[in-house]
Design a protein around this motif. Structure first.
Motif, PDB file in Angstrom:
ATOM      1  N   ALA A  27      41.555 -59.233   5.448  1.00  0.00           N
ATOM      2  CA  ALA A  27      40.509 -58.249   5.698  1.00  0.00           C
ATOM      3  C   ALA A  27      40.155 -58.148   7.174  1.00  0.00           C
ATOM      4  CB  ALA A  27      39.269 -58.602   4.889  1.00  0.00           C
ATOM      5  N   THR A  28      41.023 -58.655   8.041  1.00  0.00           N
ATOM      6  CA  THR A  28      40.716 -58.570   9.472  1.00  0.00           C
ATOM      7  C   THR A  28      41.012 -57.160   9.978  1.00  0.00           C
ATOM      8  OG1 THR A  28      42.918 -59.235  10.191  1.00  0.00           O
ATOM      9  CG2 THR A  28      41.311 -60.995   9.796  1.00  0.00           C
ATOM     10  N   VAL A  63      44.385 -43.077  -0.365  1.00  0.00           N
ATOM     11  CA  VAL A  63      44.453 -44.049  -1.459  1.00  0.00           C
ATOM     12  C   VAL A  63      43.654 -45.306  -1.120  1.00  0.00           C
ATOM     13  CG1 VAL A  63      46.048 -45.606  -2.658  1.00  0.00           C
ATOM     14  CG2 VAL A  63      46.614 -43.210  -2.401  1.00  0.00           C
ATOM     15  N   ALA A  64      43.643 -45.679   0.156  1.00  0.00           N
ATOM     16  CA  ALA A  64      42.978 -46.920   0.563  1.00  0.00           C
ATOM     17  C   ALA A  64      41.483 -46.757   0.809  1.00  0.00           C
ATOM     18  CB  ALA A  64      43.643 -47.470   1.826  1.00  0.00           C
ATOM     19  N   THR A  65      40.962 -45.554   0.696  1.00  0.00           N
ATOM     20  CA  THR A  65      39.536 -45.355   0.951  1.00  0.00           C
ATOM     21  C   THR A  65      38.698 -45.971  -0.159  1.00  0.00           C
ATOM     22  OG1 THR A  65      39.488 -43.232  -0.162  1.00  0.00           O
ATOM     23  CG2 THR A  65      39.885 -43.193   2.205  1.00  0.00           C
ATOM     24  N   ALA A  66      37.529 -46.390   0.235  1.00  0.00           N
ATOM     25  CA  ALA A  66      36.550 -46.916  -0.718  1.00  0.00           C
ATOM     26  C   ALA A  66      35.185 -46.393  -0.300  1.00  0.00           C
ATOM     27  CB  ALA A  66      36.567 -48.436  -0.723  1.00  0.00           C
ATOM     28  N   PRO A  67      34.876 -45.159  -0.673  1.00  0.00           N
ATOM     29  CA  PRO A  67      33.594 -44.578  -0.271  1.00  0.00           C
ATOM     30  C   PRO A  67      32.429 -45.438  -0.734  1.00  0.00           C
ATOM     31  CG  PRO A  67      34.997 -42.925  -1.277  1.00  0.00           C
ATOM     32  CD  PRO A  67      35.672 -44.246  -1.473  1.00  0.00           C
ATOM     33  N   GLY A  68      31.476 -45.600   0.150  1.00  0.00           N
ATOM     34  CA  GLY A  68      30.314 -46.405  -0.165  1.00  0.00           C
ATOM     35  C   GLY A  68      30.514 -47.885   0.060  1.00  0.00           C
ATOM     36  N   GLU A  70      30.762 -51.426   1.944  1.00  0.00           N
ATOM     37  CA  GLU A  70      30.045 -51.997   3.083  1.00  0.00           C
ATOM     38  C   GLU A  70      30.989 -52.263   4.246  1.00  0.00           C
ATOM     39  OE1 GLU A  70      27.565 -55.300   2.123  1.00  0.00           O
ATOM     40  OE2 GLU A  70      26.706 -54.271   0.397  1.00  0.00           O
ATOM     41  N   ASP A  71      32.264 -52.445   3.959  1.00  0.00           N
ATOM     42  CA  ASP A  71      33.263 -52.615   5.014  1.00  0.00           C
ATOM     43  C   ASP A  71      33.529 -51.247   5.639  1.00  0.00           C
ATOM     44  OD1 ASP A  71      35.298 -53.386   6.680  1.00  0.00           O
ATOM     45  OD2 ASP A  71      36.677 -54.021   5.090  1.00  0.00           O
ATOM     46  N   PRO A  72      33.329 -51.099   6.939  1.00  0.00           N
ATOM     47  CA  PRO A  72      33.473 -49.774   7.550  1.00  0.00           C
ATOM     48  C   PRO A  72      34.905 -49.236   7.577  1.00  0.00           C
ATOM     49  CG  PRO A  72      33.021 -51.423   9.239  1.00  0.00           C
ATOM     50  CD  PRO A  72      32.885 -52.097   7.910  1.00  0.00           C
ATOM     51  N   VAL A  73      35.900 -50.109   7.514  1.00  0.00           N
ATOM     52  CA  VAL A  73      37.281 -49.612   7.591  1.00  0.00           C
ATOM     53  C   VAL A  73      37.633 -48.789   6.355  1.00  0.00           C
ATOM     54  CG1 VAL A  73      39.709 -50.255   7.777  1.00  0.00           C
ATOM     55  CG2 VAL A  73      38.017 -51.399   9.205  1.00  0.00           C
ATOM     56  N   TYR A  78      39.185 -45.120   7.098  1.00  0.00           N
ATOM     57  CA  TYR A  78      40.289 -44.576   6.310  1.00  0.00           C
ATOM     58  C   TYR A  78      40.043 -43.132   5.872  1.00  0.00           C
ATOM     59  CZ  TYR A  78      42.698 -49.110   6.019  1.00  0.00           C
ATOM     60  OH  TYR A  78      43.361 -50.272   6.298  1.00  0.00           O
ATOM     61  N   PRO A  79      38.835 -42.767   5.415  1.00  0.00           N
ATOM     62  CA  PRO A  79      38.618 -41.348   5.097  1.00  0.00           C
ATOM     63  C   PRO A  79      38.773 -40.445   6.335  1.00  0.00           C
ATOM     64  CG  PRO A  79      36.911 -42.665   4.078  1.00  0.00           C
ATOM     65  CD  PRO A  79      37.694 -43.592   4.956  1.00  0.00           C
ATOM     66  N   ALA A  80      38.330 -40.924   7.497  1.00  0.00           N
ATOM     67  CA  ALA A  80      38.487 -40.133   8.722  1.00  0.00           C
ATOM     68  C   ALA A  80      39.972 -39.979   9.073  1.00  0.00           C
ATOM     69  CB  ALA A  80      37.732 -40.791   9.872  1.00  0.00           C
ATOM     70  N   ILE A  81      40.727 -41.057   8.940  1.00  0.00           N
ATOM     71  CA  ILE A  81      42.162 -40.995   9.216  1.00  0.00           C
ATOM     72  C   ILE A  81      42.845 -40.040   8.239  1.00  0.00           C
ATOM     73  CG2 ILE A  81      44.308 -42.326   9.116  1.00  0.00           C
ATOM     74  CD1 ILE A  81      42.728 -44.694  10.275  1.00  0.00           C
TER      75      ILE A  81
END
Length: 121
Positions: A27-28, A63-68, A70-73, A78-81
């Protein structure tokens, strides 16, 4: 050595470096952003397929996004990318479409009117 071989060798080395440094489940920030960036740069250098790479980046980031989260990535980056890569894919497709339209415009004009557009000026 020619430039194409040098470019592809550098791309292959970037991909290899990313594969060697990859740690599943880490998770780094390095493993979440920099390793995928190395992969993308390596793939671009090896293939020069900008549309395919942009579509792959958009799909994988989506696919890797997790809306909401707490981890900002996965929550924000990821949604921005995914949005940026999707927009880039759309832009490339529009440019290719316009290029195709421009390339075939005179042919279509001549087929309709029997004379080229340039000869009428």
């Amino acid at each position: 050595m020619n430039r194409d071989l040098i470019r592809r060798t550098c791309g292959s080395l970037l991909i290899l470096a990313a594969l060697i440094s990859f740690r599943p489940g880490s998770a780094t920030l390095f493993h979440q952003l920099l390793i995928p960036l190395l992969f993308v740069c390596g793939v671009l250098l090896v293939t020069k397929a900008y549309l395919a790479t942009a579509l792959a980046v958009a799909a994988l980031a989506a696919v890797a996004t997790a809306p909401g989260s707490e981890d900002p990535v996965p929550g924000l980056v990821y949604p921005a990318i995914a949005a940026i890569a999707g927009g880039l894919s759309f832009y490339i497709l529009i440019q290719r479409f316009r290029g195709h339209i421009d390339a075939t415009h005179d042919e279509r004009w001549q087929a309709r009117t029997g004379s080229s557009r340039e000869s009428r000026r």
